[in-house]
Scaffold this active site. Structure first.
Site, PDB file in Angstrom:
ATOM      1  N   ASP A  13       0.772  -1.030  -0.179  1.00  0.00           N
ATOM      2  CA  ASP A  13       0.116   0.010   0.118  1.00  0.00           C
ATOM      3  C   ASP A  13       0.793   1.070   0.003  1.00  0.00           C
ATOM      4  O   ASP A  13       0.627   2.246   0.727  1.00  0.00           O
ATOM      5  CB  ASP A  13      -0.887   0.087   1.369  1.00  0.00           C
ATOM      6  CG  ASP A  13      -1.990  -1.098   1.291  1.00  0.00           C
ATOM      7  OD1 ASP A  13      -2.020  -1.977   0.195  1.00  0.00           O
ATOM      8  OD2 ASP A  13      -2.803  -1.175   2.048  1.00  0.00           O
ATOM      9  N   ASP A  51      -4.454  -0.902  -1.866  1.00  0.00           N
ATOM     10  CA  ASP A  51      -6.017  -0.676  -1.503  1.00  0.00           C
ATOM     11  C   ASP A  51      -6.741   0.108  -2.412  1.00  0.00           C
ATOM     12  O   ASP A  51      -6.403   0.851  -3.198  1.00  0.00           O
ATOM     13  CB  ASP A  51      -5.687   0.274   0.075  1.00  0.00           C
ATOM     14  CG  ASP A  51      -6.971   0.038   1.175  1.00  0.00           C
ATOM     15  OD1 ASP A  51      -7.091  -1.259   1.275  1.00  0.00           O
ATOM     16  OD2 ASP A  51      -6.976   1.044   1.671  1.00  0.00           O
ATOM     17  N   HIS A  53     -10.878   0.659  -3.033  1.00  0.00           N
ATOM     18  CA  HIS A  53     -12.044   0.490  -2.627  1.00  0.00           C
ATOM     19  C   HIS A  53     -13.106   1.428  -3.261  1.00  0.00           C
ATOM     20  O   HIS A  53     -12.941   2.418  -3.966  1.00  0.00           O
ATOM     21  CB  HIS A  53     -12.294   1.401  -1.161  1.00  0.00           C
ATOM     22  CG  HIS A  53     -11.414   0.795   0.092  1.00  0.00           C
ATOM     23  ND1 HIS A  53     -11.271  -0.634   0.399  1.00  0.00           N
ATOM     24  CD2 HIS A  53     -10.593   1.433   0.836  1.00  0.00           C
ATOM     25  CE1 HIS A  53     -10.328  -0.274   1.229  1.00  0.00           C
ATOM     26  NE2 HIS A  53      -9.871   0.751   1.711  1.00  0.00           N
ATOM     27  N   HIS A  57     -17.509   2.301   0.224  1.00  0.00           N
ATOM     28  CA  HIS A  57     -16.944   0.828   0.932  1.00  0.00           C
ATOM     29  C   HIS A  57     -17.470   1.085   2.433  1.00  0.00           C
ATOM     30  O   HIS A  57     -17.304   2.377   2.951  1.00  0.00           O
ATOM     31  CB  HIS A  57     -15.640   1.069   0.804  1.00  0.00           C
ATOM     32  CG  HIS A  57     -14.833  -0.299   1.111  1.00  0.00           C
ATOM     33  ND1 HIS A  57     -14.313  -0.435   2.586  1.00  0.00           N
ATOM     34  CD2 HIS A  57     -14.874  -1.616   0.685  1.00  0.00           C
ATOM     35  CE1 HIS A  57     -13.773  -1.676   2.531  1.00  0.00           C
ATOM     36  NE2 HIS A  57     -14.268  -2.313   1.653  1.00  0.00           N
ATOM     37  N   LYS A 111      -6.869  -4.747  -2.910  1.00  0.00           N
ATOM     38  CA  LYS A 111      -7.565  -5.162  -1.394  1.00  0.00           C
ATOM     39  C   LYS A 111      -8.775  -4.315  -1.172  1.00  0.00           C
ATOM     40  O   LYS A 111      -8.842  -2.972  -1.603  1.00  0.00           O
ATOM     41  CB  LYS A 111      -6.641  -5.036  -0.211  1.00  0.00           C
ATOM     42  CG  LYS A 111      -5.351  -5.815  -0.494  1.00  0.00           C
ATOM     43  CD  LYS A 111      -4.363  -5.785   0.585  1.00  0.00           C
ATOM     44  CE  LYS A 111      -3.773  -4.686   0.806  1.00  0.00           C
ATOM     45  NZ  LYS A 111      -4.350  -3.613   1.926  1.00  0.00           N
ATOM     46  N   CYS A 155      -1.823  -3.171   7.689  1.00  0.00           N
ATOM     47  CA  CYS A 155      -1.854  -3.932   6.490  1.00  0.00           C
ATOM     48  C   CYS A 155      -0.464  -4.709   6.592  1.00  0.00           C
ATOM     49  O   CYS A 155      -0.401  -6.053   6.180  1.00  0.00           O
ATOM     50  CB  CYS A 155      -2.039  -3.127   5.200  1.00  0.00           C
ATOM     51  SG  CYS A 155      -3.832  -2.479   5.072  1.00  0.00           S
TER      52      CYS A 155
HETATM   53 ZN   LIG Z   1      -8.574   0.834   3.265  1.00  0.00          ZN
END
Ligand SMILES: [Zn+2]
Length: 204
Positions: A13, A51, A53, A57, A111, A155
């Site tokens: 990330d 990441d 989304h 989310h 993710k 993470c």
């Molecule tokens: Zn996130």
């Protein structure tokens, strides 16, 4: 020819929203970029996570009237920290840091792309659904997993723990990670990692 066969570097990330000026900036997050660029040169196999989304989310506090970022909330799969909106699919904040330079990375694991489920780990989503990364690495005879990136206590730690749980030998490069450190989360993460036999090391 790089050395390190049987080893993967997982770069977690390193995205604009987690760096200075981003929507969920990790303190001094951008400082990981330079050591990661240098370290990654030593690896044949590098995996990036991103990441990623949808705008609705459910980890976003904005989706829950009356809730604030960094509160915890009960989700069907357990306690979920609520976050400011961040890393929305296709937004500039979801891009990798512009100075991250790992052109030989083989795979990008995205993710948190399902609205109802967050995902800290590169190996499994918060509800336990696997991403397939464990099988991908085993198919390539990888035994050693090295972890860097953002944020140490979320993470990076979750990926390192999952890797150890799956039988990989795991190291975290402390100086190529930065933490959010929410209510003692960094200390708790180190304790969990050391209980799992994860080694802490330095890029130096
Ligand atoms: Zn996130």
């Amino acid at each position: 020819m790089r050395e390190n066969s049987g080893r993967v570097l997982i770069v977690t990330d390193v995205q604009r929203d987690f760096c200075e000026g981003g929507a969920l900036a990790v303190p001094r997050g951008e400082e990981v970029v330079r050591p990661i660029n240098r370290l990654a040169q030593n690896y044949d196999l590098v995996v990036l996570t991103q990441d990623w989304h949808p705008a609705n989310h459910q980890s976003f506090a904005s989706q829950h009237p009356g809730r604030q970022p960094f509160e915890e909330m009960d989700f069907p799969y357990g306690l979920q920290t609520l976050w400011p909106d961040h890393c929305v699919q296709g937004s500039p904040g979801a891009d990798f840091h512009p100075d991250l330079s790992v052109p030989h990375a083989a795979l990008i694991i995205r993710k948190g792309f399902r609205a109802a489920v967050d995902s800290y780990s590169a190996f499994a989503e918060a509800d336990g659904s696997v991403t397939g990364l464990g099988a991908y690495l085993r198919d390539r005879d990888v035994r050693h997993v090295d972890c860097v990136g953002l944020a140490t206590d979320f993470c990076v730690a979750w990926s390192a723990e999952d890797a150890a749980r799956q039988g990989f030998r795991v190291r975290v490069f402390q100086d190529a990670c930065r933490a959010i450190d929410l209510n003692g989360s960094l200390e708790a993460a180190w304790a969990r990692l050391s209980a799992r036999g994860v080694a802490l090391t330095q890029v130096g």
